[in-house]
Design a protein around this motif. Sequence first.
Motif, PDB file in Angstrom:
ATOM      1  N   ASN A 125      10.454  23.910 101.103  1.00  0.00           N
ATOM      2  CA  ASN A 125      10.981  24.720 102.172  1.00  0.00           C
ATOM      3  C   ASN A 125      10.317  25.997 102.236  1.00  0.00           C
ATOM      4  O   ASN A 125      10.664  27.124 102.909  1.00  0.00           O
ATOM      5  N   PHE A 126       9.074  26.188 101.477  1.00  0.00           N
ATOM      6  CA  PHE A 126       8.107  27.429 101.592  1.00  0.00           C
ATOM      7  C   PHE A 126       7.649  27.876 102.939  1.00  0.00           C
ATOM      8  O   PHE A 126       7.730  28.969 103.250  1.00  0.00           O
ATOM      9  N   ILE A 127       7.599  26.664 103.706  1.00  0.00           N
ATOM     10  CA  ILE A 127       7.186  27.122 105.274  1.00  0.00           C
ATOM     11  C   ILE A 127       7.998  27.502 105.972  1.00  0.00           C
ATOM     12  O   ILE A 127       7.914  28.525 106.557  1.00  0.00           O
ATOM     13  N   GLU A 128       9.081  27.283 105.768  1.00  0.00           N
ATOM     14  CA  GLU A 128      10.386  27.528 106.660  1.00  0.00           C
ATOM     15  C   GLU A 128      10.441  29.132 106.033  1.00  0.00           C
ATOM     16  O   GLU A 128      11.170  30.046 107.284  1.00  0.00           O
ATOM     17  N   THR A 182      17.734  26.363 105.034  1.00  0.00           N
ATOM     18  CA  THR A 182      17.802  27.762 105.309  1.00  0.00           C
ATOM     19  C   THR A 182      18.640  28.560 104.366  1.00  0.00           C
ATOM     20  O   THR A 182      18.297  29.640 103.701  1.00  0.00           O
ATOM     21  N   GLY A 183      19.953  28.124 104.106  1.00  0.00           N
ATOM     22  CA  GLY A 183      20.864  28.469 103.130  1.00  0.00           C
ATOM     23  C   GLY A 183      20.210  28.837 101.863  1.00  0.00           C
ATOM     24  O   GLY A 183      20.211  29.965 101.090  1.00  0.00           O
ATOM     25  N   LEU A 184      19.726  27.723 101.321  1.00  0.00           N
ATOM     26  CA  LEU A 184      19.008  27.686  99.803  1.00  0.00           C
ATOM     27  C   LEU A 184      17.946  28.555 100.114  1.00  0.00           C
ATOM     28  O   LEU A 184      17.597  29.339  98.891  1.00  0.00           O
ATOM     29  N   SER A 185      17.155  28.460 101.008  1.00  0.00           N
ATOM     30  CA  SER A 185      16.010  29.450 101.014  1.00  0.00           C
ATOM     31  C   SER A 185      16.233  30.988 100.980  1.00  0.00           C
ATOM     32  O   SER A 185      15.559  31.690 100.303  1.00  0.00           O
ATOM     33  N   ALA A 221      21.692  26.019  94.033  1.00  0.00           N
ATOM     34  CA  ALA A 221      22.148  26.984  94.716  1.00  0.00           C
ATOM     35  C   ALA A 221      23.236  27.625  94.056  1.00  0.00           C
ATOM     36  O   ALA A 221      23.553  28.832  94.344  1.00  0.00           O
ATOM     37  N   ASP A 222      24.293  27.187  93.545  1.00  0.00           N
ATOM     38  CA  ASP A 222      25.411  27.782  92.912  1.00  0.00           C
ATOM     39  C   ASP A 222      25.064  28.718  91.791  1.00  0.00           C
ATOM     40  O   ASP A 222      25.716  29.847  91.808  1.00  0.00           O
ATOM     41  N   VAL A 223      23.989  28.258  91.039  1.00  0.00           N
ATOM     42  CA  VAL A 223      23.499  29.218  90.138  1.00  0.00           C
ATOM     43  C   VAL A 223      22.906  30.434  90.728  1.00  0.00           C
ATOM     44  O   VAL A 223      23.102  31.837  90.286  1.00  0.00           O
ATOM     45  N   LEU A 224      21.951  30.144  91.718  1.00  0.00           N
ATOM     46  CA  LEU A 224      21.406  31.484  92.314  1.00  0.00           C
ATOM     47  C   LEU A 224      22.245  32.394  93.065  1.00  0.00           C
ATOM     48  O   LEU A 224      22.370  33.481  92.817  1.00  0.00           O
ATOM     49  N   LEU A 225      23.622  31.641  93.443  1.00  0.00           N
ATOM     50  CA  LEU A 225      24.479  32.551  94.067  1.00  0.00           C
ATOM     51  C   LEU A 225      25.361  33.386  92.940  1.00  0.00           C
ATOM     52  O   LEU A 225      25.515  34.493  93.166  1.00  0.00           O
ATOM     53  N   LYS A 267      18.253  53.048  93.825  1.00  0.00           N
ATOM     54  CA  LYS A 267      19.414  52.166  93.802  1.00  0.00           C
ATOM     55  C   LYS A 267      19.749  51.629  95.019  1.00  0.00           C
ATOM     56  O   LYS A 267      20.162  50.402  95.466  1.00  0.00           O
ATOM     57  N   ALA A 268      20.267  52.802  95.991  1.00  0.00           N
ATOM     58  CA  ALA A 268      20.687  52.388  97.552  1.00  0.00           C
ATOM     59  C   ALA A 268      19.687  51.683  98.271  1.00  0.00           C
ATOM     60  O   ALA A 268      20.296  50.568  98.837  1.00  0.00           O
ATOM     61  N   GLU A 269      18.410  51.804  98.056  1.00  0.00           N
ATOM     62  CA  GLU A 269      17.428  51.138  98.857  1.00  0.00           C
ATOM     63  C   GLU A 269      17.405  49.575  98.263  1.00  0.00           C
ATOM     64  O   GLU A 269      17.479  48.707  99.021  1.00  0.00           O
ATOM     65  N   LEU A 270      17.466  49.299  96.966  1.00  0.00           N
ATOM     66  CA  LEU A 270      17.798  47.920  96.302  1.00  0.00           C
ATOM     67  C   LEU A 270      19.011  47.434  96.766  1.00  0.00           C
ATOM     68  O   LEU A 270      18.968  46.045  97.248  1.00  0.00           O
ATOM     69  N   LEU A 271      20.054  48.075  96.826  1.00  0.00           N
ATOM     70  CA  LEU A 271      21.228  47.381  97.237  1.00  0.00           C
ATOM     71  C   LEU A 271      21.133  46.992  98.885  1.00  0.00           C
ATOM     72  O   LEU A 271      21.567  46.079  99.224  1.00  0.00           O
ATOM     73  N   THR A 272      20.490  47.952  99.695  1.00  0.00           N
ATOM     74  CA  THR A 272      20.596  47.771 101.068  1.00  0.00           C
ATOM     75  C   THR A 272      19.749  46.546 101.290  1.00  0.00           C
ATOM     76  O   THR A 272      20.298  45.518 102.093  1.00  0.00           O
ATOM     77  N   ASN A 273      18.774  46.395 100.924  1.00  0.00           N
ATOM     78  CA  ASN A 273      17.622  45.428 100.753  1.00  0.00           C
ATOM     79  C   ASN A 273      18.454  43.949 100.381  1.00  0.00           C
ATOM     80  O   ASN A 273      18.490  42.738 100.956  1.00  0.00           O
ATOM     81  N   ALA A 274      19.175  44.064  99.413  1.00  0.00           N
ATOM     82  CA  ALA A 274      19.945  42.898  98.830  1.00  0.00           C
ATOM     83  C   ALA A 274      21.138  42.477  99.640  1.00  0.00           C
ATOM     84  O   ALA A 274      21.238  41.174  99.857  1.00  0.00           O
ATOM     85  N   MET A 275      21.603  43.538 100.289  1.00  0.00           N
ATOM     86  CA  MET A 275      22.637  42.957 101.162  1.00  0.00           C
ATOM     87  C   MET A 275      22.328  42.334 102.523  1.00  0.00           C
ATOM     88  O   MET A 275      22.661  41.434 103.105  1.00  0.00           O
ATOM     89  N   ARG A 276      21.072  43.071 103.000  1.00  0.00           N
ATOM     90  CA  ARG A 276      20.343  42.238 104.054  1.00  0.00           C
ATOM     91  C   ARG A 276      20.181  40.822 103.957  1.00  0.00           C
ATOM     92  O   ARG A 276      20.480  39.831 104.861  1.00  0.00           O
ATOM     93  N   LEU A 277      19.411  40.534 102.793  1.00  0.00           N
ATOM     94  CA  LEU A 277      19.222  39.126 102.342  1.00  0.00           C
ATOM     95  C   LEU A 277      20.346  38.319 102.211  1.00  0.00           C
ATOM     96  O   LEU A 277      20.571  37.137 102.560  1.00  0.00           O
ATOM     97  N   TYR A 278      21.314  38.818 101.464  1.00  0.00           N
ATOM     98  CA  TYR A 278      22.770  38.232 101.564  1.00  0.00           C
ATOM     99  C   TYR A 278      23.471  37.979 102.557  1.00  0.00           C
ATOM    100  O   TYR A 278      23.856  36.735 102.956  1.00  0.00           O
ATOM    101  N   LYS A 279      23.426  38.776 103.770  1.00  0.00           N
ATOM    102  CA  LYS A 279      23.908  38.653 104.854  1.00  0.00           C
ATOM    103  C   LYS A 279      23.212  37.257 105.820  1.00  0.00           C
ATOM    104  O   LYS A 279      23.919  36.454 106.357  1.00  0.00           O
ATOM    105  N   ALA A 280      22.001  37.350 105.273  1.00  0.00           N
ATOM    106  CA  ALA A 280      21.109  36.227 106.017  1.00  0.00           C
ATOM    107  C   ALA A 280      21.569  34.772 105.397  1.00  0.00           C
ATOM    108  O   ALA A 280      21.721  33.883 105.958  1.00  0.00           O
ATOM    109  N   ALA A 281      21.764  34.950 103.858  1.00  0.00           N
ATOM    110  CA  ALA A 281      22.219  33.567 103.431  1.00  0.00           C
ATOM    111  C   ALA A 281      23.671  33.244 103.815  1.00  0.00           C
ATOM    112  O   ALA A 281      23.932  32.023 104.005  1.00  0.00           O
ATOM    113  N   PHE A 282      24.549  34.003 104.132  1.00  0.00           N
ATOM    114  CA  PHE A 282      25.869  33.757 104.590  1.00  0.00           C
ATOM    115  C   PHE A 282      25.891  33.422 106.177  1.00  0.00           C
ATOM    116  O   PHE A 282      26.703  32.248 106.215  1.00  0.00           O
ATOM    117  N   SER A 283      24.967  33.744 106.672  1.00  0.00           N
ATOM    118  CA  SER A 283      25.201  33.222 108.202  1.00  0.00           C
ATOM    119  C   SER A 283      24.401  31.943 108.177  1.00  0.00           C
ATOM    120  O   SER A 283      24.629  31.115 108.889  1.00  0.00           O
TER     121      SER A 283
END
Length: 623
Positions: free
Chosen positions: A222-225, A293-296, A322-326, A361-377
């Motif tokens: 899924n690298f192209i996706e 998409t979720g796994l990506s 996926a469960d290990v990544l999560l 640290k705040a910037e790292l957490l902000t970017n990580a939360m944006r990616l986490y929200k994308a995984a949740f959606s």
Amino acid sequence: MRLEREGRDEIRRITAAVEKVPWTVNLLQILWTAGPVTLLGAWGGYLLGYGKAPTAENYIFFISYTVITGAAGIIANLAHNLTGGRRAERTAHKIERVIKSLPELLLVTRNLIVESLEGDARRREAAAMLLRKQDLSPEGVELAAIELLDDRDSARVIAQIDIYRRVGLHARIQDLVALYGETLEPQFAEIAELAPDATALLRQRFEGHAPDLRDGVPRDTNFIERVLAAIEGDDELLMTLQDVEEMLILAFELISGRKIPMLTFEYRGRWRLAQALDGLEEARARYRIAQATGLSRLKALTAYLAEQSGTLIEDAAAGLRADVLLERSLQAMDALAEQTQHLAPTLAGGPPERRSQLRHKAELLTNAMRLYKAAFSAYEAVGRSHALLLKRAERWEQISAHLGDEQTRLRLGPGRRGLRLREHIIALDDAAKAEVCKHLARHLGATGIEEPQRARSAHLERDSRIAVGVDAAKRLAIEIALALEPHIQLSRPEVQRAINGSNAADFGQLEPNLSAAAKAALGAAMVKEIDVDLSRTAESLALALVRHYRVDLDPAAKRFLIDQYGAREATLNMLSNYQASHSRNDSRNISFLSQRPPAVSPPRRDWYRALVQAKRALGSSKS
């Protein structure tokens, strides 16, 4: 010398595809047309019109006309070729530049992947890259084993096995495997959870096997996706450096002449059945994309955290479930939130560098939360796609049940109507190769990415240097996708599945000091070495036909899949038995959620609280 000659011929052939006919051929055409052809035509026309041969005055007129028009044509052609020749040289230069640069940028990207990691994770990733090389020496195998196992005795045994493999002494390999198997198996099991891909490669070396050029290298799924999602969402965090590596390999493969087969099936006949099949195929594609998409997104999140300093994740996400990544991502983000909450109250009376630490640290957490929200959606969309798939499958069953089995069986032999397998080829013709090279050459010239990374950013700190390299690499991957899209339609799900299902060519023998011609010749030779294996693709299509479309897999269809695509007879027989048992039970469609996705919960409140505290602390200290 032979490589240089073959590579130059390849570059000339690609250039000629867009620069058309050589100027000497055009010149001869003009001379022939303006000379003998014009005179013969004039003589014949005069004879037919007046019934007699032309007079001397007529001949002077025709000869003068021929000389003037011929000279004008030659002058115009020469003027065109003075500019066209330079254009051909520029095109050839661009093609050479791209062919020379892509393998070098591939090595730079791999170095970036290793440089972005820390500690033991860096050693494990470097060892995996070594073990993927088909021509790795026994000393290289020993070095990779030391990096992974941290045991020189075990590494020496694996190197000895590789020496015996090179001379074909499999009896001695079996002796060493039997003698040291009980010692090495626990070591393999210990590192398997941290680096599953590297462990599998090292285990193969221990068993006396090495990568085969004909098998190629498995692609990161899924690298192209992920690259297309980064383009669509204007967010480069959605792709990883491994995706950049895969895009560079794909581009060089296609420019080198790689042809990737693609199997699909289609129905032509009754419009209601065709409409139902198209609807079910669309639903299946959406469901597969939602699952991928979720796994990506989880992979992108884990890779991002692994690339940053000061997080709990050290290893890249290759080969992990996926469960290990999560689980790893949640632990790292909880730790980031806790560190942010601890730093915020101490900002007022602390040293000046604490402010930059809190901002980081705040910037790292902000970017990580944006990616986490994308995984949740993305995982939320899996349920909706699954419901639509069941609805479309039920409609297909209702329509096909009324029409009978004759309309829905797999058709073989000549003809176009009915349910049929279609084979397509994903490839670039010479004109498309030239256009892709021109596109990439413009990007390389505008960004200067070909310059050595150390020379460009030696004055920067490690984190800043990595950030500069990562941003440039990801922009290059995006440009590759944009360059390839008009020619092979990367955005189509069936194209992505075909590319993901094929192994990549092994370009490990391409060294930076080779010329563009040598790289072109070696690249063309390496893509020709890849065996075309459609057996798994044919089995997947057979599974879809039986499970989702309730198509009878009769003996003729099974024999066709075995003979034409190499499908395994045992697998096809199992599918036939599955279809027969479900036909007897008259069962309805069951849930296609054979693999339940991980339970991705909404973003945690503690993460938001940590960001709010950091924002307040940074704002108050500034004022």
